[in-house]
Motif scaffolding. Structure first.
Motif, PDB file in Angstrom:
ATOM      1  N   SER A  95      -3.951  -3.620 -31.939  1.00  0.00           N
ATOM      2  CA  SER A  95      -4.931  -4.482 -32.598  1.00  0.00           C
ATOM      3  C   SER A  95      -5.261  -3.965 -33.988  1.00  0.00           C
ATOM      4  O   SER A  95      -5.491  -4.727 -34.909  1.00  0.00           O
ATOM      5  CB  SER A  95      -6.201  -4.570 -31.759  1.00  0.00           C
ATOM      6  N   GLU A 128      -8.431 -14.925 -33.072  1.00  0.00           N
ATOM      7  CA  GLU A 128      -7.153 -15.214 -32.431  1.00  0.00           C
ATOM      8  C   GLU A 128      -7.297 -16.364 -31.439  1.00  0.00           C
ATOM      9  O   GLU A 128      -8.305 -16.460 -30.728  1.00  0.00           O
ATOM     10  CB  GLU A 128      -6.638 -13.974 -31.693  1.00  0.00           C
ATOM     11  N   SER A 138       2.216 -13.639 -25.284  1.00  0.00           N
ATOM     12  CA  SER A 138       1.217 -12.840 -26.005  1.00  0.00           C
ATOM     13  C   SER A 138       1.429 -12.831 -27.511  1.00  0.00           C
ATOM     14  O   SER A 138       0.704 -12.142 -28.226  1.00  0.00           O
ATOM     15  CB  SER A 138       1.217 -11.395 -25.484  1.00  0.00           C
ATOM     16  N   ASP A 158      -6.613 -18.453 -28.006  1.00  0.00           N
ATOM     17  CA  ASP A 158      -6.515 -18.010 -26.623  1.00  0.00           C
ATOM     18  C   ASP A 158      -5.055 -17.930 -26.176  1.00  0.00           C
ATOM     19  O   ASP A 158      -4.179 -18.626 -26.703  1.00  0.00           O
ATOM     20  CB  ASP A 158      -7.259 -18.976 -25.697  1.00  0.00           C
ATOM     21  N   ASN A 159      -4.823 -17.089 -25.181  1.00  0.00           N
ATOM     22  CA  ASN A 159      -3.517 -17.069 -24.530  1.00  0.00           C
ATOM     23  C   ASN A 159      -3.317 -18.355 -23.726  1.00  0.00           C
ATOM     24  O   ASN A 159      -4.293 -18.961 -23.268  1.00  0.00           O
ATOM     25  CB  ASN A 159      -3.412 -15.867 -23.584  1.00  0.00           C
ATOM     26  N   ARG A 209      -8.933 -13.858 -26.694  1.00  0.00           N
ATOM     27  CA  ARG A 209      -8.414 -12.687 -27.391  1.00  0.00           C
ATOM     28  C   ARG A 209      -9.439 -12.175 -28.390  1.00  0.00           C
ATOM     29  O   ARG A 209     -10.635 -12.398 -28.218  1.00  0.00           O
ATOM     30  CB  ARG A 209      -7.074 -13.029 -28.051  1.00  0.00           C
ATOM     31  N   TYR A 210      -8.986 -11.527 -29.439  1.00  0.00           N
ATOM     32  CA  TYR A 210      -9.907 -10.823 -30.321  1.00  0.00           C
ATOM     33  C   TYR A 210     -10.635 -11.746 -31.305  1.00  0.00           C
ATOM     34  O   TYR A 210     -10.056 -12.673 -31.862  1.00  0.00           O
ATOM     35  CB  TYR A 210      -9.159  -9.763 -31.136  1.00  0.00           C
ATOM     36  N   LEU A 251       1.025 -13.941 -31.313  1.00  0.00           N
ATOM     37  CA  LEU A 251      -0.258 -14.256 -31.932  1.00  0.00           C
ATOM     38  C   LEU A 251      -0.277 -15.583 -32.676  1.00  0.00           C
ATOM     39  O   LEU A 251       0.701 -15.981 -33.303  1.00  0.00           O
ATOM     40  CB  LEU A 251      -0.619 -13.177 -32.943  1.00  0.00           C
ATOM     41  N   THR A 308      -3.817  -9.616 -18.827  1.00  0.00           N
ATOM     42  CA  THR A 308      -4.717  -9.170 -19.891  1.00  0.00           C
ATOM     43  C   THR A 308      -5.858  -8.350 -19.324  1.00  0.00           C
ATOM     44  O   THR A 308      -6.163  -8.399 -18.124  1.00  0.00           O
ATOM     45  CB  THR A 308      -5.299 -10.368 -20.668  1.00  0.00           C
ATOM     46  N   SER A 347      -7.406  -7.832 -24.470  1.00  0.00           N
ATOM     47  CA  SER A 347      -6.120  -7.389 -24.996  1.00  0.00           C
ATOM     48  C   SER A 347      -5.022  -7.587 -23.960  1.00  0.00           C
ATOM     49  O   SER A 347      -5.248  -7.369 -22.757  1.00  0.00           O
ATOM     50  CB  SER A 347      -6.200  -5.908 -25.372  1.00  0.00           C
TER      51      SER A 347
END
Length: 391
Positions: free
Chosen positions: A5, A46, A376, A48-49, A61-62, A378, A109, A94
């Motif tokens: 990250s 970021e 995963s 979402d997954n 996510r972050y 980005l 995650t 993460s």
């Protein structure tokens, strides 16, 4: 904050620093005379997954907020010092591991338990001579689980009536890892106190073609050693050394369009001994619009990036062998960045508003694409606002 990250975040924020070009009749550097006080706020978010590929409850996510402060000023007739401080907060989840199951890749995650802070401080003095410059940098960074100290030096030498400039720089850093949540994940304790060392060299030459055009070519070499794995990932074991090599070309061309414009065209070739190679192409158009008292600068940006996968990248659920990782940064993928930087200058004040959107995908690699999904990878957005005062 994980090493992953940290790198992604730094790389993303540094991409906002595109400056405008003026007509280039000479490259000669003179000692700056302005005192500068500046502040910038950035928000990094970021996407979402994908729910259909994430087997753990958390898909978020972050989210990162960054506050940057700068003060620069001359010291005597030949010295200039630049000081920068940065404070950021991070929250989110993460990726831990990606593996294949029933012919599809799935993502595991961490929970949305990450809540961290980071503080950076950097001081860069520079000495200006008639035929060049010599500067240095001291930087320190600390966060919940990571500490880094770095030293650097750079210089330039102007030749042939200041139309040719030789450039060189050196940097070295020493990082120490202190993983969090050891009570919950006891295996992380063995990584407490692990170190990473980075040494980088760069050499380049910049040439004025004419009053409107400049080209720069350079090569860089970076050697990393120590603990290079990610203690927060499941089944992540990487070599303890990594050699990285880059060749970069920068081209600047001023045009008499409107109140002045400049084309920025950059290319970078990267390769390392982990099997990763990449190409990066960046184009910017810096356009000025001026009134009697206010100057406007608008700079759209587009960047394309593609890379091959590392030799030990794998999506096996229980990998075997000496080295293995499912980190998406080591996979084969492509990425596109779109950005817009805007500046408004009035008297001694400059206001800026910048936006950037980044997305990556296996199919964007175009050549040597992967048939395996990498959920995963980005997609993120950055919004940034800044103010600067010169006196």
């Amino acid at each position: 904050m994980t090493p992953k990250s940290k790198t992604l975040k730094n790389n993303a924020l540094m991409a906002l620093a595109a400056a405008a070009s003026l007509p280039l009749s000479s490259q000669a550097e003179v000692t700056p005379e302005d005192h500068i006080v500046a502040y910038r706020y950035s928000q990094y978010s970021e996407d979402d997954n994908p729910r259909e590929r994430t087997i753990t409850p958390e898909t978020g996510r972050y989210d990162i907020e960054v506050h940057q402060f700068r003060h620069a000023r001359p010291l005597g007739e030949d010295w200039y010092i630049d000081g920068q401080m940065q404070y950021e907060t991070l929250s989110g989840a993460s990726p831990l591991q990606t593996y294949e199951e029933d012919g599809k890749s799935v993502l595991v995650t961490s929970g949305a338990t990450i809540d961290e802070q980071r503080f950076d401080l950097k001081v860069s003095p520079k000495r200006y001579f008639d035929e060049g410059t010599l500067g240095g940098t001291l930087a320190y960074s600390t966060e919940n689980d990571y500490e880094s100290i770095a030293l650097g030096a750079d210089g330039s030498l102007e030749l042939f009536d200041k139309h040719t400039t030789l450039l060189a720089s050196f940097s070295a850093s020493y990082d120490t890892l202190s993983p969090t949540d050891i009570d919950e994940f006891p295996t992380r304790e063995e990584f407490d106190g692990k170190n990473k060392r980075i040494v980088s060299l760069y050499q380049g030459v910049s040439q004025v073609i004419d009053k409107n055009r400049v080209i720069q070519i350079g090569a860089g070499l970076t050697h990393l050693s120590g603990y290079l794995s990610d203690p927060y990932k499941t089944f992540d074991q990487r070599p303890d050394e990594r050699d990285q090599f880059t060749i970069s070309t920068l081209y600047r061309h001023f045009f008499k369009v409107g109140d002045g414009a400049a084309l920025h065209a950059d290319y970078r070739l990267y390769a390392d001994d982990w099997g990763v190679s990449s190409h990066t192409i960046t184009a910017r158009w810096a356009q000025s619009f001026n009134t009697s008292s206010v100057q406007f600068l608008v700079t759209p940006l587009v960047r394309y990036y593609r890379q091959t996968e590392a030799d030990f990248y794998t999506l096996e659920r229980f990998p075997a062998g000496e080295h293995f990782s499912s980190d998406s940064r080591l996979s084969a993928f492509g990425a596109i960045t779109l950005g817009l930087d805007s500046r408004v200058q009035w008297q001694n004040w400059t206001l800026s508003l910048d936006m950037q959107y980044y997305t990556s995908d296996e199919d964007l690699g175009l050549i040597e694409t992967s048939d395996t999904e990498t959920p995963s990878l980005l997609t993120y957005t950055i919004l940034s606002f800044g103010t600067e005062y010169r006196y």
